[in-house]
Design an enzyme around this catalytic site. Structure first.
Site, mmCIF file in Angstrom:
data_model
loop_
_atom_site.group_PDB
_atom_site.id
_atom_site.type_symbol
_atom_site.label_atom_id
_atom_site.label_comp_id
_atom_site.label_asym_id
_atom_site.label_seq_id
_atom_site.Cartn_x
_atom_site.Cartn_y
_atom_site.Cartn_z
ATOM 1 N N SER A 1 3.587 11.298 7.457
ATOM 2 C CA SER A 1 4.107 12.136 6.377
ATOM 3 C C SER A 1 5.081 13.215 6.832
ATOM 4 O O SER A 1 5.031 13.671 7.976
ATOM 5 C CB SER A 1 2.942 12.808 5.642
ATOM 6 N N ARG B 1 0.751 16.966 12.771
ATOM 7 C CA ARG B 1 1.530 16.125 11.862
ATOM 8 C C ARG B 1 1.872 16.794 10.519
ATOM 9 O O ARG B 1 1.433 17.890 10.226
ATOM 10 C CB ARG B 1 0.767 14.829 11.590
ATOM 11 N N ASP B 2 2.647 16.052 9.736
ATOM 12 C CA ASP B 2 2.971 16.363 8.335
ATOM 13 C C ASP B 2 3.824 17.627 8.170
ATOM 14 O O ASP B 2 3.461 18.570 7.455
ATOM 15 C CB ASP B 2 1.683 16.506 7.491
ATOM 16 N N TRP C 1 0.827 -1.224 0.000
ATOM 17 C CA TRP C 1 0.000 0.000 0.000
ATOM 18 C C TRP C 1 0.851 1.259 0.000
ATOM 19 O O TRP C 1 1.838 1.332 0.740
ATOM 20 C CB TRP C 1 -0.864 -0.014 1.266
ATOM 21 N N ASN D 1 0.303 5.720 0.322
ATOM 22 C CA ASN D 1 -0.492 6.946 0.228
ATOM 23 C C ASN D 1 0.432 8.138 0.015
ATOM 24 O O ASN D 1 1.231 8.095 -0.935
ATOM 25 C CB ASN D 1 -1.554 7.083 1.327
ATOM 26 N N ASP D 2 0.345 9.172 0.815
ATOM 27 C CA ASP D 2 0.983 10.461 0.490
ATOM 28 C C ASP D 2 2.432 10.383 -0.022
ATOM 29 O O ASP D 2 3.239 9.664 0.551
ATOM 30 C CB ASP D 2 1.090 11.341 1.747
ATOM 31 N N GLN E 1 4.310 7.332 1.971
ATOM 32 C CA GLN E 1 3.675 6.582 3.039
ATOM 33 C C GLN E 1 3.489 5.153 2.546
ATOM 34 O O GLN E 1 2.902 4.937 1.466
ATOM 35 C CB GLN E 1 2.317 7.215 3.391
#
Ligand code: FRU
Length: 493
Positions: free
Chosen positions: A97, A162-163, A34, A36-37, A53
């Site tokens: 992230s 976060r991030d 998997w 993501n970002d 991610q």
């Protein structure tokens, strides 16, 4: 216990198991598992590095690692070993992230350590640093975590913090970090440092109300064509007219950043992409002074066919795009490097259609780029079907009376159903013709479509999953529509 060794061994031993149907040809994906970002996008020693991610073990979200790929030209990517695993007490439930920056010839990553508590209330998010001198092997610093709840302003929740995105301005490094305020709105916090290790809170850079979404994520800031531009992604932004129809949306805000007091003055605000699958973009400036953006080409809260069909992987990035500002509006263009992979050009000029349909029997477009320029002065409506076969099609419609361009994937193939109250299968954008002309640049890959309208003024990005060979093109006109130019290339990477 997750470790880098375990992740890299698992990938090596299992990557051949992945089922290739729907794997894109020229979009970045992980070898297995998997994603993501996009994370830590950086141009370093002559190569672009993109982290993401990553949960290698299944095609669903899980304790986040940072996967890693690099490229010389943003199109052809090489997967290199996983960069971060959640193997410390301060990031035990995920390396969320974050960002990358070069200092003294080394890459510094700043990411969010996610620590689940017994209850949701006890969950914590902290910011951490990892350093590499070869661009491949990263070491987490002993000072971690470098920003914690002790550094939060009063109104900020330690559970949603976060991030980080780090940039350098003069002698200082600044980190923008997304935060949830106690009153239930999103906000962006600003921190400052001279060495990337010791950080001091500066300000709440921008704060939203509750109606502007409960959680802002993945902020990014840059100066472009004389404007300051702030991008961030929003979990749960309420639908407004024709905007924000997905569960998660991306905003582009132009304005002025005051680095003295740490406050961003907002001038304009708009959704950044009008498709169904676009989230968490990150940008960099490269050695050619281009502002380049890449985004996750997927959406939270919908089924992903490669997962339900157990193909062993899920998720892809968009085509990297160069950004420009004109009249306070963010334009996006595909990076020019993609043209180096164009082959088999086919062209048609000046076709006048009057209440009729034209199928292009000799044209087949699957992994391709299409450029279509039409004159809509005397037209009522134009339908362009791509990736079509007898049962399936992805439909782009331009309504010449309302100036609305719509992308509809209801008949594209496998149904994609989300958590939205109503099924969201089409999106549209208002786009006036430019001198009576609409130009479309369309990028097709095995499971995606990206449309750039009128020189990148608007984009529509979506995944599509045809169930069998789908490579036909058909154009139907209502009223009189002139195709000034139709060019198509295959893309071979
Ligand atoms: C955005 C996001 C980030 C978080 C990451 C976790 O898609 O929710 O806010 O850091 O994904 O994987």
């Amino acid at each position: 216990m997750y470790t880098l060794k375990k992740a890299n061994t698992y990938i090596e031993e299992n990557r051949e198991r992945v089922i290739a149907d729907y794997r894109n040809d020229y979009h970045l994906m992980a070898p297995i598992g998997w994603i993501n970002d996009p994370n830590g996008f950086i141009y370093y020693k002559g190569e672009y590095h993109l982290f993401y991610q990553y949960y290698p073990y299944e095609s669903v979200w899980g304790p986040m690692h940072w996967g890693h790929s690099k490229s010389k030209d943003l199109i052809s990517w090489e997967a290199v070993p996983v960069a971060l695993a959640p193997d410390q007490t301060y990031d035990k439930d995920g390396c969320f992230s974050g960002t990358a920056i070069e200092k003294d010839g080394k890459i510094y990553l700043m990411y969010t350590g996610h620590i689940l508590g017994e209850t949701e209330e006890d969950t914590r998010q902290v910011q951490c640093i990892a350093v590499s001198s070869d661009g491949i092997n990263f070491e987490k610093v002993k000072q971690n975590p470098v920003i914690t709840e002790a550094d939060l302003p009063k109104n900020a929740k330690p559970q949603d913090f976060r991030d980080p995105k780090v940039i350098k301005k003069g002698d200082f490094y600044y980190s923008l970090i997304a935060s949830k305020a106690e009153d239930g709105g999103g906000q962006i916090l600003l921190y400052k440092s001279v060495d990337l290790l010791d950080w001091e809170f500066v300000s709440v850079m921008l704060k939203g109300t509750k109606d502007e979404g409960p959680m802002w994520e993945c902020p990014d800031i840059f100066e472009l064509d004389g404007k300051d531009v702030l991008l961030f992604s929003i979990d749960g932004l309420p639908k407004k007219d024709n905007n924000f129809l997905n569960t998660h949306s991306v905003l582009a805000i132009t304005g002025k950043m005051n680095w003295e007091n740490g406050i961003f003055e907002k001038e304009t605000e708009e959704e950044l992409d009008y498709g169904l699958d676009f989230y968490a973009p990150q940008t960099i400036e490269d050695d050619k002074n281009r502002r380049i953006m890449i985004s996750w080409m997927q959406m939270w809260g919908r089924n992903i066919p490669t997962e339900t069909k157990q193909h062993g992987w899920a998720g892809s990035m968009t085509l990297p795009r160069e950004l420009f500002i004109k009249n306070k509006h963010v334009y996006q263009r595909p990076v020019s490097e993609i043209r180096n992979y164009y082959t088999n050009k086919q062209s048609y000029n000046t076709i006048k259609l009057s209440d009729e349909a034209k199928e292009f029997e000799t044209l087949s477009a699957q992994v391709s780029a299409i450029e279509l320029v039409i004159d809509v002065k005397s037209g009522k409506r134009l339908d362009l079907e791509v990736r079509s076969n007898v049962d399936e099609k992805t439909l782009l419609t331009y309504d010449c009376d309302t100036n609305i361009l719509e992308l509809n994937r209801i008949n594209s193939g496998i149904k994609l159903i989300g958590k939205e109250e109503e099924l969201v299968f089409k999106r549209s954008v208002y786009c006036e013709p430019d001198n009576n002309k609409i130009d479309l640049e369309i990028f097709l890959d095995r499971a995606s479509i990206e449309v750039f309208v009128n020189q990148g003024k608007y984009t529509l990005t979506s995944t599509i999953y045809p169930t069998k060979k789908a490579d036909n093109i058909k154009i139907t006109a209502e009223g009189e529509v002139e195709i000034i130019r139709l060019d198509k290339w295959d893309i071979e990477v």
